[in-house]
Design a protein around this motif. Structure first.
Motif, PDB file in Angstrom:
ATOM      1  N   LEU A   1       0.834  -1.196   0.000  1.00  0.00           N
ATOM      2  CA  LEU A   1       0.000   0.000   0.000  1.00  0.00           C
ATOM      3  C   LEU A   1       0.872   1.251   0.000  1.00  0.00           C
ATOM      4  O   LEU A   1       1.783   1.379   0.824  1.00  0.00           O
ATOM      5  CB  LEU A   1      -0.903  -0.011   1.226  1.00  0.00           C
ATOM      6  N   HIS A   2       0.594   2.176  -0.913  1.00  0.00           N
ATOM      7  CA  HIS A   2       1.313   3.447  -1.001  1.00  0.00           C
ATOM      8  C   HIS A   2       0.330   4.577  -0.681  1.00  0.00           C
ATOM      9  O   HIS A   2      -0.753   4.653  -1.261  1.00  0.00           O
ATOM     10  CB  HIS A   2       1.879   3.665  -2.409  1.00  0.00           C
ATOM     11  N   ILE A   3       0.729   5.469   0.223  1.00  0.00           N
ATOM     12  CA  ILE A   3      -0.150   6.551   0.655  1.00  0.00           C
ATOM     13  C   ILE A   3       0.495   7.890   0.318  1.00  0.00           C
ATOM     14  O   ILE A   3       1.619   8.173   0.740  1.00  0.00           O
ATOM     15  CB  ILE A   3      -0.443   6.463   2.163  1.00  0.00           C
ATOM     16  N   THR A   4      -0.215   8.694  -0.446  1.00  0.00           N
ATOM     17  CA  THR A   4       0.268   9.995  -0.903  1.00  0.00           C
ATOM     18  C   THR A   4      -0.571  11.100  -0.278  1.00  0.00           C
ATOM     19  O   THR A   4      -1.804  11.011  -0.242  1.00  0.00           O
ATOM     20  CB  THR A   4       0.185  10.081  -2.438  1.00  0.00           C
ATOM     21  N   GLY A   5       0.091  12.131   0.208  1.00  0.00           N
ATOM     22  CA  GLY A   5      -0.584  13.326   0.694  1.00  0.00           C
ATOM     23  C   GLY A   5      -0.414  14.466  -0.282  1.00  0.00           C
ATOM     24  O   GLY A   5       0.000  14.271  -1.428  1.00  0.00           O
ATOM     25  N   MET A   6      -0.712  15.674   0.161  1.00  0.00           N
ATOM     26  CA  MET A   6      -0.665  16.824  -0.737  1.00  0.00           C
ATOM     27  C   MET A   6      -0.093  18.027  -0.012  1.00  0.00           C
ATOM     28  O   MET A   6      -0.391  18.258   1.164  1.00  0.00           O
ATOM     29  CB  MET A   6      -2.061  17.137  -1.267  1.00  0.00           C
ATOM     30  N   ILE A   7       0.752  18.797  -0.719  1.00  0.00           N
ATOM     31  CA  ILE A   7       1.338  19.996  -0.139  1.00  0.00           C
ATOM     32  C   ILE A   7       1.076  21.193  -1.043  1.00  0.00           C
ATOM     33  O   ILE A   7       0.818  21.059  -2.234  1.00  0.00           O
ATOM     34  CB  ILE A   7       2.848  19.837   0.116  1.00  0.00           C
ATOM     35  N   TRP A   8       1.144  22.366  -0.424  1.00  0.00           N
ATOM     36  CA  TRP A   8       0.952  23.638  -1.119  1.00  0.00           C
ATOM     37  C   TRP A   8       2.071  24.592  -0.732  1.00  0.00           C
ATOM     38  O   TRP A   8       2.811  24.350   0.222  1.00  0.00           O
ATOM     39  CB  TRP A   8      -0.384  24.268  -0.725  1.00  0.00           C
ATOM     40  N   ALA A   9       2.140  25.696  -1.454  1.00  0.00           N
ATOM     41  CA  ALA A   9       3.162  26.707  -1.160  1.00  0.00           C
ATOM     42  C   ALA A   9       2.722  27.701  -0.098  1.00  0.00           C
ATOM     43  O   ALA A   9       3.518  28.529   0.342  1.00  0.00           O
ATOM     44  CB  ALA A   9       3.546  27.453  -2.437  1.00  0.00           C
TER      45      ALA A   9
END
Length: 366
Positions: A3-11
């Motif tokens: 299982l691969h879990i990806t999150g999200m980032i912003w500037a």
């Protein structure tokens, strides 16, 4: 596949619940949100593509300078950078990260948004261009001699790159629900990315992609924005409060009503879900897709951490191996997922793999 879990980032700090705050590029915030995801046990973070936001290449370059374990997923729209230059830029960023980069190709589903950056190609042309773009990029990465190419969108002569990705190529994530999108995914995607639809709908899309790929192996990613509570009631109370905050933000911005439905096929699919019912598959909450016009990742699994984790395992049972998870309050939610959801999800996934947890092998259509 694990299982691969990806999150999200912003500037900068931003969400669907609060207006953006501060400068458009905040290095300290990039550091904080990247470290929060690394500490929470995410495998990757995604830097998205917006026509009004900081450049994702540079956002991830800064993130890579402060986080030494987590991987990176860069959203990129073909059409604005030539494929030969893109191949070098991507290889450079991958080298900078030590081989931790993957590429999320976004062809673009909204004509008006594409025109903001000067792209007037229609929907079908954008996907033909993406197909050609990826052909050239991969040829440049693998070439033993200079590359020449003459196609519908690109004409290059004797292109060569001294810099290549650490592992020779990059994993390619790709999404889109139209027939044109499925054709490109079948030829190029290592991971096909879906938004958070019910089990039966998701299984049907997976079958379509597999049929189009004609035996070429493709992994699958499913996106969601979980809403957790110590009890199920607390989770649903929190969900309803999130909806009220989103509506208050729209009113504060002078919006007369909900965001209009988007043009993209995926947006139309999510709007369709919200019209089918506010809750599908027991705890897949669709109300925010209706509020946000079906744009982006806008459905949520709602419940206790164990309820949400077990719901996610049902997608694992139909061959979903990647999850893109982001919260409604991005920084605190990333930390909460790391405390409450991700360790439990990985433990239950390991138990399922060992046969200690039983999940349905195939959803029953509604």
């Amino acid at each position: 596949m694990s299982l691969h879990i990806t999150g999200m980032i912003w500037a900068r700090p931003t969400s669907d619940l609060e207006p953006p705050s501060g400068e458009a590029f905040q290095p300290d915030f990039i550091e904080a949100i990247t470290r929060a995801h690394e500490d929470a046990g995410f495998d990757r973070v995604l830097a998205g593509y917006w026509t009004n936001a900081a450049d994702g290449f540079l956002v991830l370059a800064h993130a890579a300078a402060v986080a030494k374990r987590i991987g990176f997923l860069l959203a990129h729209r073909p059409g604005f950078v030539s494929p030969t230059l893109a191949a070098r830029k991507l290889a450079t960023l991958d080298r900078l990260t030590g081989g931790r980069l993957a590429l999320h190709v976004i062809s673009g589903g909204e004509d008006a948004d594409q025109r903001k950056d000067g792209d007037h190609a229609d929907h079908a042309a954008r996907y033909r261009r993406t197909d050609e773009f990826l052909d050239v990029v991969r040829r440049v990465w693998s070439a033993a001699a200079p590359v020449s190419h003459r196609g519908e969108f690109y004409h290059v002569e004797n292109a060569w790159s001294d810099i290549r990705p650490v592992h020779g190529s990059l994993p390619i994530f790709f999404g889109g629900a139209s027939e044109a999108a499925l054709g490109v995914a079948a030829r190029h995607a290592d991971v096909y990315a879906l938004f958070g639809e019910p089990l039966a709908d998701t299984a049907a899309v997976l079958d379509r992609v597999r049929a189009a790929a004609q035996g070429r192996p493709i992994a699958f990613s499913w996106s969601n924005r979980p809403i957790l509570g110590a009890t199920e009631k607390q989770a649903w109370d929190r969900a309803h409060h999130i909806r009220e905050r989103a509506l208050a933000k729209l009113r504060g911005a002078g919006e007369a009503g909900l965001i209009a439905a988007g043009q993209a096929v995926n947006s139309q699919r999510l709007i369709g879900l919200s019209r089918r019912g506010e809750v599908l598959d027991e705890r897949l909450w669709t109300a925010m897709a209706g509020v946000l016009g079906g744009r982006g990742n806008s459905t949520a699994l709602v419940g206790t951490p164990e309820q949400v984790a077990r719901a996610m395992l049902r997608y694992r049972a139909i061959s979903v191996s990647h999850c893109i998870l982001r919260g409604w309050d991005p920084l605190p939610d990333a930390a909460e997922y790391g405390r409450e959801l991700i360790p439990l999800l990985r433990a239950l996934d390991a138990d399922a793999g060992a046969g200690r947890v039983s999940v349905a092998a195939r959803p029953v259509a509604a």
